[in-house]
Scaffold this motif. Structure first.
Motif, PDB file in Angstrom:
ATOM      1  N   ARG A 138       0.829  -1.199   0.000  1.00  0.00           N
ATOM      2  CA  ARG A 138       0.000   0.000   0.000  1.00  0.00           C
ATOM      3  C   ARG A 138       0.868   1.255   0.000  1.00  0.00           C
ATOM      4  O   ARG A 138       0.624   2.198  -0.767  1.00  0.00           O
ATOM      5  CB  ARG A 138      -0.912   0.001   1.221  1.00  0.00           C
ATOM      6  CG  ARG A 138      -1.755   1.271   1.373  1.00  0.00           C
ATOM      7  CD  ARG A 138      -2.824   1.369   0.308  1.00  0.00           C
ATOM      8  NE  ARG A 138      -3.528   2.642   0.371  1.00  0.00           N
ATOM      9  CZ  ARG A 138      -4.590   2.934  -0.369  1.00  0.00           C
ATOM     10  NH1 ARG A 138      -5.080   2.035  -1.210  1.00  0.00           N
ATOM     11  NH2 ARG A 138      -5.176   4.106  -0.267  1.00  0.00           N
ATOM     12  N   LEU A 139       1.900   1.296   0.825  1.00  0.00           N
ATOM     13  CA  LEU A 139       2.775   2.463   0.875  1.00  0.00           C
ATOM     14  C   LEU A 139       3.556   2.635  -0.422  1.00  0.00           C
ATOM     15  O   LEU A 139       3.780   3.768  -0.867  1.00  0.00           O
ATOM     16  CB  LEU A 139       3.735   2.349   2.066  1.00  0.00           C
ATOM     17  CG  LEU A 139       3.120   2.498   3.456  1.00  0.00           C
ATOM     18  CD1 LEU A 139       4.190   2.341   4.530  1.00  0.00           C
ATOM     19  CD2 LEU A 139       2.407   3.834   3.608  1.00  0.00           C
ATOM     20  N   LEU A 140       3.955   1.544  -1.019  1.00  0.00           N
ATOM     21  CA  LEU A 140       4.670   1.638  -2.298  1.00  0.00           C
ATOM     22  C   LEU A 140       3.773   2.228  -3.373  1.00  0.00           C
ATOM     23  O   LEU A 140       4.192   3.085  -4.159  1.00  0.00           O
ATOM     24  CB  LEU A 140       5.171   0.256  -2.724  1.00  0.00           C
ATOM     25  CG  LEU A 140       6.390  -0.282  -1.974  1.00  0.00           C
ATOM     26  CD1 LEU A 140       6.622  -1.747  -2.316  1.00  0.00           C
ATOM     27  CD2 LEU A 140       7.643   0.541  -2.283  1.00  0.00           C
ATOM     28  N   TRP A 141       2.498   1.780  -3.402  1.00  0.00           N
ATOM     29  CA  TRP A 141       1.587   2.342  -4.398  1.00  0.00           C
ATOM     30  C   TRP A 141       1.326   3.817  -4.120  1.00  0.00           C
ATOM     31  O   TRP A 141       1.291   4.643  -5.038  1.00  0.00           O
ATOM     32  CB  TRP A 141       0.260   1.583  -4.419  1.00  0.00           C
ATOM     33  CG  TRP A 141      -0.668   2.199  -5.413  1.00  0.00           C
ATOM     34  CD1 TRP A 141      -0.673   2.023  -6.764  1.00  0.00           C
ATOM     35  CD2 TRP A 141      -1.691   3.173  -5.139  1.00  0.00           C
ATOM     36  NE1 TRP A 141      -1.635   2.821  -7.350  1.00  0.00           N
ATOM     37  CE2 TRP A 141      -2.271   3.533  -6.381  1.00  0.00           C
ATOM     38  CE3 TRP A 141      -2.168   3.760  -3.968  1.00  0.00           C
ATOM     39  CZ2 TRP A 141      -3.313   4.462  -6.469  1.00  0.00           C
ATOM     40  CZ3 TRP A 141      -3.196   4.686  -4.052  1.00  0.00           C
ATOM     41  CH2 TRP A 141      -3.762   5.019  -5.298  1.00  0.00           C
ATOM     42  N   GLU A 142       1.165   4.177  -2.850  1.00  0.00           N
ATOM     43  CA  GLU A 142       0.914   5.582  -2.514  1.00  0.00           C
ATOM     44  C   GLU A 142       2.099   6.461  -2.900  1.00  0.00           C
ATOM     45  O   GLU A 142       1.910   7.611  -3.318  1.00  0.00           O
ATOM     46  CB  GLU A 142       0.612   5.714  -1.021  1.00  0.00           C
ATOM     47  CG  GLU A 142      -0.753   5.151  -0.639  1.00  0.00           C
ATOM     48  CD  GLU A 142      -1.033   5.240   0.842  1.00  0.00           C
ATOM     49  OE1 GLU A 142      -0.092   5.564   1.614  1.00  0.00           O
ATOM     50  OE2 GLU A 142      -2.187   4.985   1.246  1.00  0.00           O
ATOM     51  N   TRP A 143       3.305   5.944  -2.766  1.00  0.00           N
ATOM     52  CA  TRP A 143       4.498   6.683  -3.201  1.00  0.00           C
ATOM     53  C   TRP A 143       4.439   6.923  -4.702  1.00  0.00           C
ATOM     54  O   TRP A 143       4.701   8.030  -5.179  1.00  0.00           O
ATOM     55  CB  TRP A 143       5.755   5.912  -2.813  1.00  0.00           C
ATOM     56  CG  TRP A 143       7.030   6.516  -3.285  1.00  0.00           C
ATOM     57  CD1 TRP A 143       7.508   7.776  -3.026  1.00  0.00           C
ATOM     58  CD2 TRP A 143       8.015   5.889  -4.108  1.00  0.00           C
ATOM     59  NE1 TRP A 143       8.733   7.961  -3.625  1.00  0.00           N
ATOM     60  CE2 TRP A 143       9.066   6.812  -4.297  1.00  0.00           C
ATOM     61  CE3 TRP A 143       8.122   4.618  -4.688  1.00  0.00           C
ATOM     62  CZ2 TRP A 143      10.193   6.518  -5.047  1.00  0.00           C
ATOM     63  CZ3 TRP A 143       9.254   4.327  -5.422  1.00  0.00           C
ATOM     64  CH2 TRP A 143      10.277   5.270  -5.607  1.00  0.00           C
ATOM     65  N   ALA A 144       4.070   5.894  -5.452  1.00  0.00           N
ATOM     66  CA  ALA A 144       3.941   6.053  -6.908  1.00  0.00           C
ATOM     67  C   ALA A 144       2.804   7.008  -7.243  1.00  0.00           C
ATOM     68  O   ALA A 144       2.934   7.864  -8.135  1.00  0.00           O
ATOM     69  CB  ALA A 144       3.705   4.689  -7.566  1.00  0.00           C
ATOM     70  N   ALA A 145       1.689   6.889  -6.524  1.00  0.00           N
ATOM     71  CA  ALA A 145       0.532   7.740  -6.800  1.00  0.00           C
ATOM     72  C   ALA A 145       0.862   9.209  -6.580  1.00  0.00           C
ATOM     73  O   ALA A 145       0.382  10.082  -7.325  1.00  0.00           O
ATOM     74  CB  ALA A 145      -0.644   7.322  -5.921  1.00  0.00           C
ATOM     75  N   LYS A 146       1.676   9.503  -5.571  1.00  0.00           N
ATOM     76  CA  LYS A 146       2.037  10.901  -5.315  1.00  0.00           C
ATOM     77  C   LYS A 146       2.758  11.521  -6.504  1.00  0.00           C
ATOM     78  O   LYS A 146       2.622  12.719  -6.760  1.00  0.00           O
ATOM     79  CB  LYS A 146       2.911  11.001  -4.063  1.00  0.00           C
ATOM     80  CG  LYS A 146       2.144  10.849  -2.763  1.00  0.00           C
ATOM     81  CD  LYS A 146       2.990  11.226  -1.559  1.00  0.00           C
ATOM     82  CE  LYS A 146       4.112  10.248  -1.310  1.00  0.00           C
ATOM     83  NZ  LYS A 146       4.830  10.570  -0.043  1.00  0.00           N
TER      84      LYS A 146
END
Length: 224
Positions: A138-146
């Motif tokens: 989840r955190l990895l995706w949120e980093w990409a999403a940012k």
């Protein structure tokens, strides 16, 4: 053109930009949309990863999915009915330091194998020890999403320069909207997920309310 002329043009574009929810029936040309999309394509991202994909829908494509999308997208109802174009900003899900996506970003730079190995060690340290996200999908995706929001902002600035309007959209149910996009073959759920959407078109009417911002002194702090 002087620097002051350029600054005035930039300021004018920002003064023109407001979030438009109802558009008229004028279509944006393909040439103008390609210009806007170039600003997304050329946008910076953390470690040069480019962990994104931009799916572009014109009026005909919007109409094909609007009925399915509306129930899960409470923030996009009027835009789905009136926008000339929609862009779906997708963020990659698997961007761990040892993923193929990260390695490919280094290969694109033409680095040697030794330099790539060195960079990957730095990225491992960054994800594991600095951001504590290496083992959290989840955190990895949120980093990409940012990262996609950099491209989003650049598109909305670029379109305002040429008199086109837009509205960023986060008002949607994550799981339901992604299911709709999978159903219509627009995303690969194993690789990517919707971060946000943005509509484009020409405003049907001027905004009813004046744009309001906090006092500048409350948000800009100079340190001596």
């Amino acid at each position: 053109m002087t620097k002051e002329d350029i600054k005035a043009q930039v300021r004018q574009a920002f003064d023109h930009r407001v979030s438009i929810r109802v558009y008229n029936d004028k279509d944006i040309t393909r040439e103008d949309m390609e210009y806007i999309l170039d600003m997304a394509w050329l946008s910076p991202s953390s470690i040069g990863l480019e962990p994104w994909r931009f799916v572009v829908l014109d009026r005909k494509a919007i109409a094909k999915i609007a009925d399915d999308l509306k129930p899960a997208s409470w923030g996009a109802g009027s835009q789905l009915d009136t926008a000339s174009h929609f862009v779906l900003l997708l963020a990659e899900k698997k961007v761990r330091y040892d993923s193929q996506a990260v390695k490919d970003s280094l290969y694109r730079k033409g680095l040697s194998e030794d330099m790539i190995a060195s960079r990957l060690l730095r990225y491992e340290d960054f994800q594991k020890n600095h951001k504590k996200m290496a083992d959290d999908e989840r955190l990895l995706w949120e980093w990409a999403a940012k990262q996609t929001y950099i491209a989003l902002g650049n598109m909305m600035t670029a379109d305002s320069f040429i008199g086109i309007d837009s509205c960023p959209i986060e008002g949607f149910h994550d799981d339901e909207v992604n299911d709709v996009l999978v159903k219509h073959g627009l995303i690969d759920p194993d690789k990517e997920k919707l971060a946000s959407m943005v509509s484009f078109g020409y405003r049907a009417n001027d905004p009813k309310h004046k744009r309001i911002r906090k006092d500048r002194s409350a948000v800009v702090t100079w340190v001596d």
